[in-house]
Enzyme design. Structure first.
Site, PDB file in Angstrom:
ATOM      1  N   THR A 180       0.914  -1.220  -0.069  1.00 65.86           N
ATOM      2  CA  THR A 180       0.046   0.025  -0.069  1.00 65.86           C
ATOM      3  C   THR A 180       1.010   1.124   0.085  1.00 65.86           C
ATOM      4  O   THR A 180       0.545   2.332  -0.548  1.00 65.86           O
ATOM      5  CB  THR A 180      -0.913  -0.041   1.425  1.00 65.86           C
TER       6      THR A 180
ATOM      7  N   ASN B 285       0.627  -7.006   9.957  1.00 64.11           N
ATOM      8  CA  ASN B 285       0.461  -5.731   9.439  1.00 64.11           C
ATOM      9  C   ASN B 285      -0.655  -4.779  10.144  1.00 64.11           C
ATOM     10  O   ASN B 285      -1.818  -5.098  10.207  1.00 64.11           O
ATOM     11  CB  ASN B 285       0.177  -5.810   7.824  1.00 64.11           C
TER      12      ASN B 285
ATOM     13  N   SER C 214      -3.315  -3.548   6.956  1.00 64.67           N
ATOM     14  CA  SER C 214      -3.463  -4.440   5.699  1.00 64.67           C
ATOM     15  C   SER C 214      -4.654  -4.072   4.689  1.00 64.67           C
ATOM     16  O   SER C 214      -5.604  -4.275   5.282  1.00 64.67           O
ATOM     17  CB  SER C 214      -3.411  -5.763   6.326  1.00 64.67           C
ATOM     18  N   SER C 215      -4.248  -4.297   3.700  1.00 64.63           N
ATOM     19  CA  SER C 215      -5.202  -4.018   2.651  1.00 64.63           C
ATOM     20  C   SER C 215      -6.143  -5.444   2.614  1.00 64.63           C
ATOM     21  O   SER C 215      -5.564  -6.524   2.440  1.00 64.63           O
ATOM     22  CB  SER C 215      -4.761  -3.625   1.272  1.00 64.63           C
TER      23      SER C 215
ATOM     24  N   GLU D 167      -0.502 -15.464   0.680  1.00 62.78           N
ATOM     25  CA  GLU D 167      -0.665 -15.554   2.267  1.00 62.78           C
ATOM     26  C   GLU D 167      -0.669 -17.123   2.580  1.00 62.78           C
ATOM     27  O   GLU D 167      -1.496 -18.169   2.100  1.00 62.78           O
ATOM     28  CB  GLU D 167      -2.272 -15.316   2.655  1.00 62.78           C
TER      29      GLU D 167
END
Length: 1080
Positions: free
Chosen positions: A115, A160, A163-164, A392
């Site tokens: 990001t 994170n 995190s997006s 992930e």
């Protein structure tokens, strides 16, 4: 490039290796060691050809300043040290100058900094493109869309803090000049399950915490919310706050960003109401209730929460309550209503919350697109920025991770294809023979997932649509039947599986060997999450809401547009979105940013080798390097290559006059580099082995040292010669000045000696002449003295007889003369001061000087007064003239006079021309104002006083209203005859007007003022100056005043007025006004 600017290169001052293609030897250990070495020196960017590797530093670095932007602007990709700005500049210039659509693919796992990388790319493009009001507005809207989407689509995870939880692809549109026109945002697979449940140590989406922390109290009250996070079941409490994150400040930032993007205030309020409704849905709880027929149903425990939700979204409470308790199924014109038990009610509640938030997020993206879309319909250049979730691998991987990893497989596939295609196109373009490169093609993994007949997604959709009992276990059984023989699929359920004894593989899981490594997926929830089912009763209930936004989010709830077809599954929708994305990316020139997370602690200065190694493997970075090095490891255009290495050959140093390619050929031939180590392209030189390049660099460094030594030698020789010449010129100058100084000193000594000799001689001559003159003088004085004595003797002898006859008279005259002399000397020492009012005078010493003494006193006083008058200015003289005039008129006649003597006559007490209060009056009076003051005009009917403004000009006097400034009376001075007043201490006076004049119609004026003496004096002098006629001044304790047709007697008596020490006027009868004056 300016003349003073110094060209640099990727190879200059290199820490480790700036481009991994040049790494020697190429191995995983050396790759990691090079990354770590650069990371430890704050060099977080490294190249693999045109690919940028970005290692998250987890802290702010001073490498993104406006100066850095200018440093990388319009520079060659390899000209400076690796930086994300270099890639952004290369992409922007290719789009602007070569008319090539660009896309920037940012990949990496959660927490790797994707990001932030997308923000840096957008901020760089915004900084280097054009300026102007409209352009700046478009840039600001594009940049401010990020905070809005981050608030609603990002969350804190264990890896994170920001995190997006969705994939974002933004197409930024530019005009032919390279100025931004607008943009279009596409979003992929929002992790909506996070709304209702978060893993331990993670948070829900940012917007919930920002709303509760930063909203004003009145807004929270309007939304029926409280600040306490623990009041809401959808918010996990173990990670409600994040260190270093100010949710309240972020809420203000988001609201400001929404305003800049173009959200109206009512739209923002509607969005916050929907967010509040989602938050409060989690607080609805159900209780079981048994019916007569034995079926279980559910009821809402606390209806207050339900009521508040219904008030927020404008829906009837009974409608929503029934939707949570019943489900209606339609088939072939038949409707069947069944009750929901407690578990089904909770499922319906969570499904509504997830769908409501997911649809709100999609609406936000569409609303932002409406604001930032390009307004013109002309052809546009496009730069796409893809910021999508990375690969992930968690302890518990479910449907979301499966979908995310499928997307990353597709991105890896397109990355390999485009990289190979780019390499092949460059070789063909440069005329270099292309050799086939062996690499791992992950198309087999993509086919395992997306095949339309026997792919995992197709079988999942088939299982969801199949009638009968459907569960996650039946889905896994189907996978075992069809995919058991696939080399990248592993499961323990298959009877003939080789993994029957693999205890790391649970029975309810399957494992896929992705390009990034093996991932274990738990099938629990796959079917439900793929169905993404929302009961029709709930969608119809939402459609009935009076809240415009909520109603627009559920068009499928419209009863007139009921579609009995089953909606597409989540997997099908995502697969179609990914296919569209891949098709879009293939039409653009790709630019890659590979983001790497250095540690799991989100801490600076920590580099975990095992974690980074895992990411290097699944990102395929080593394979990328091998693809780039399969043919030629390094390539460079001829001009910078010749510019960099020309000092290694005498023929090319210092200047090569011919074409750059010929110069490079001469250079390499002179250096005796084997021909198989390089090839000549049309515009570039291709070097096969990095050792050859490093050999060139070593020779260049040695040559630069030799050149530096030569330059130092020449410079030192020049400096010494220059210093010698300077010292020589200085010595000559010093010697010349010294000789001049020595001659001057010698001349001065000779001159002073001559002067001393001359002075002695002149002194001797002068003293000799002086002695002669003194002798002559003494002789003359002696003769004169003898003659005087002789003549005196003769005269005394002749006049002795006369002296005796006049001796008395002579003595008397001498005595009188001495007395007069003594008198004047004593009078001089005893003179009084120069003040005209000082009446002191020295006493008369002798009687016979009486007349003289008196006359001298008079003369001195007149002289003293003249001196005092000479000091007066013209203005002061005029004042004293007025005072003198007043003295002649009122002294010993008017008892008020003594108190006015010490008061200076100012005239304009009201400052008519300066005071804004009397601005209107000042414009009406054209002549110079001699006197302006407030007086009281006496009413003849009752004797009461009314304040009026008294104005005296050169030709008239006026009375005006004190409040409005309106002129009540104006009388020319030529119409005045006399002024009457009493002899007492009052301030009453009457101004009489000539009979027969226009001013006489209202009669005489009876006025009162504390400044009577000044007013009458100035009136008298002004009349005399203007008309050359005197007005009569009458001082009497009883006089007549003409009021229109009647004559009234004004009588002054001593008494005790009601208002104390101020004279008061009272009407006695029609013919008498009595003024009571205080006793003195």
């Amino acid at each position: 490039m300016s003349k003073m600017e110094v060209k640099t290169s990727l190879l200059d001052n290199m820490i480790g290796v700036g481009d991994m293609v040049l790494l020697e030897p190429l191995a995983e250990e050396s790759f990691l060691e090079n990354l770590k070495k650069r990371f430890d020196h704050n060099e977080i960017y490294t190249y693999i050809g045109s690919v940028v590797i970005s290692v998250n530093p987890y802290r702010s670095l001073p490498i993104y300043s406006p100066e850095k932007v200018e440093e990388y602007r319009n520079r060659n990709f390899y000209e400076l040290s690796p930086h994300i700005f270099s890639l952004a500049d290369e992409a922007y210039r290719s789009l602007r100058d070569q008319d090539k659509d660009q896309c920037i693919l940012i990949t990496g796992e959660s927490g790797a900094g994707k990001t932030e990388a997308s923000k840096l790319v957008m901020s760089y493009v915004a900084a280097v493109c054009g300026k102007g009001a409209e352009v700046n507005q478009v840039k600001e809207q594009l940049l401010q869309s990020n905070p809005v989407l981050e608030a609603f689509g990002n969350a804190k995870t264990v890896r994170n803090d920001n995190s997006s939880r969705f994939g974002k692809y933004m197409d930024i549109e530019f005009d032919f000049k390279g100025d931004p026109l607008g943009g279009v945002i596409s979003n992929y697979l929002l992790e909506k399950s996070r709304v209702v449940k978060q893993p331990r140590g993670e948070r829900n989406f940012h917007v919930f915490y920002q709303l509760l922390s930063g909203a004003p109290d009145d807004m929270l009250k309007k939304l029926n919310l409280e600040r306490d996070f623990s009041k809401y079941n959808y918010l996990g409490l173990d990670s409600a706050t994040v260190n270093g994150v100010d949710d309240a400040a972020n809420f203000r930032t988001v609201r400001n960003a929404m305003q800049i993007v173009g959200f109206m205030d009512d739209e923002t309020q509607s969005v916050l109401e929907v967010v509040s409704a989602v938050l409060k849905l989690g607080n609805i709880e159900f209780k079981p209730e048994s019916r007569v027929n034995g079926l279980d149903e559910s009821r809402v425990k606390d209806k207050n929460e339900l009521k508040e939700i219904c008030e927020l979204i404008g829906i009837e409470q009974t409608v929503l309550e029934r939707a949570f308790s019943f489900r209606t199924v339609e088939a072939k014109q038949e409707k069947v209503s069944t009750t929901l038990n407690v578990a089904q009610a909770y499922y319906a509640r969570d499904a509504l919350a997830k769908n409501l938030y997911s649809r709100l997020f999609s609406w936000l993206v569409n609303r932002i697109n409406e604001s930032i879309k390009a307004q013109t319909k002309t052809r546009k250049k496009v730069m796409g920025v893809l910021d999508i979730y990375g690969f992930e691998i968690f302890e518990d991987n479910s449907f979301e991770q499966f979908i995310i990893n499928y997307c990353n497989e597709k991105l890896q596939q397109i990355f390999i294809e485009l990289t190979l295609r780019e390499e092949q196109e460059e070789y063909i373009r440069e005329g270099i023979e292309w050799t086939h490169i062996d690499y791992f093609n992950n198309a087999i993994i993509c086919d395992l997932i997306e095949n339309n007949t026997n792919g995992i997604l197709a079988m999942l959709d088939e299982e969801c649509l199949r009638p009968g009992t459907v569960s996650d276990e039946t889905f896994l059984e189907k996978l075992n039947q069809i995919c058991a023989g696939h080399e990248h699929f592993e499961s323990r359920m298959s009877k003939n599986s080789k993994f029957l004894n693999d205890h790391t593989l649970p029975h309810n899981c399957f494992r896929i060997q992705h390009y990034a490594g093996k991932v274990l997926y738990r099938v629990e929830g796959f079917v439900d999450k793929n169905n993404d089912l929302l009961y029709r009763d709930l969608s119809q209930a939402m459609w009935k809401a009076s809240h415009n936004l909520v109603k627009s989010l559920f068009p499928d709830g419209n009863p007139t547009k009921i579609n009995l077809k089953r909606p597409p599954t989540a997997g099908f929708q995502f697969k179609a979105s990914v296919a569209t994305l891949m098709k879009n990316l293939l039409t653009k020139n790709p630019n890659y940013i590979r983001c790497i997370k250095p540690n799991d602690k989100k801490a600076a200065h920590i580099f975990t080798d095992s974690l980074v190694c895992h990411q290097v493997r699944y990102l395929g970075l080593m394979e990328n390097v091998r693809v780039r090095r399969a043919g030629y490891a390094f390539r460079q255009t001829y001009e910078p290559c010749l510019e960099r290495y020309k000092m290694l050959c005498k023929q090319t140093w210092p200047h090569w006059r011919g074409p750059a390619r010929e110069g490079v050929e001469v250079l390499l031939k002179d250096l005796q580099i084997p021909r198989e180590e390089y090839s000549y392209g049309r515009s570039k030189i291709f070097i096969r082995n990095p050792r050859t390049l490093f050999h060139l660099e070593d020779q260049r460094k040695q040559r630069l040292q030799d050149l530096a030594a030569l330059i130092q030698k020449i410079y030192r020789g020049w400096k010494c010669r220059t210093r010698f010449l300077l010292m020589k010129r200085s010595q000559i100058t010093v010697a010349a000045w010294y000789r001049r100084y020595a001659q001057q000193k010698k001349y001065q000594r000779i001159k002073s000696s001559a002067i001393v000799v001359q002075s002695y001689i002149r002194g001797w001559k002068s003293r000799k002449i002086l002695r002669e003159l003194k002798y002559q003088k003494r002789c003359t004085e002696a003769v004169t003295t003898i003659a005087a004595y002789w003549h005196g003797t003769q005269v005394r002898r002749d006049y002795r007889k006369f002296f005796r006859a006049n001796a008395g008279k002579k003595i008397y005259e001498f005595t009188i003369q001495r007395i007069m002399q003594k008198y004047f000397l004593e009078l001089k020492n005893k003179m009084p001061s120069m003040s005209p009012i000082d009446k002191t005078w020295p006493a008369r010493p002798y009687l016979f000087l009486e007349a003289t003494h008196t006359e001298l006193r008079r003369i001195f006083h007149l002289w003293r007064c003249k001196k005092y008058r000479d000091l007066f200015t013209e203005q002061k003289k005029a004042i004293y003239d007025e005072k003198l005039e007043a003295s002649e008129m009122f002294k010993d006649k008017k008892a008020l006079y003594p108190s006015s003597v010490g008061q200076p006559f100012q005239g304009d007490y009201l400052e008519i021309s300066k005071n804004p209060k009397y601005q209107k009056l000042s414009t009406l009076v054209e002549e110079k104002i001699i006197l302006a003051d407030i007086v009281n005009k006496i009413n003849r009917a009752n004797g009461k006083a009314t304040p009026r403004i008294f104005l005296l000009t050169k030709n008239s006097f006026l009375l005006a209203d004190q409040k409005s400034g309106q002129i009540k009376s104006s009388v020319p001075l030529s119409d005045l005859t006399s002024a009457s007043m009493s002899a007492q201490t009052d301030g009453f006076f009457a101004v009489r007007v000539k009979e027969g004049t226009p001013a006489a119609a209202k009669g005489d004026f009876l006025l009162s003022s504390d400044r009577l003496i000044e007013i009458v004096t100035k009136l008298y002098r002004t009349c005399l100056s203007s008309t050359k006629e005197k007005i009569n001044i009458e001082i009497s304790d009883e006089f007549l005043v003409q009021f229109k047709q009647d004559k009234v007697c004004v009588k002054f008596v001593q008494g005790s007025p009601k208002n104390g020490s101020v004279a008061a006027c009272k009407r006695k009868n029609n013919r008498l006004l009595e003024v009571a004056v205080p006793s003195p």
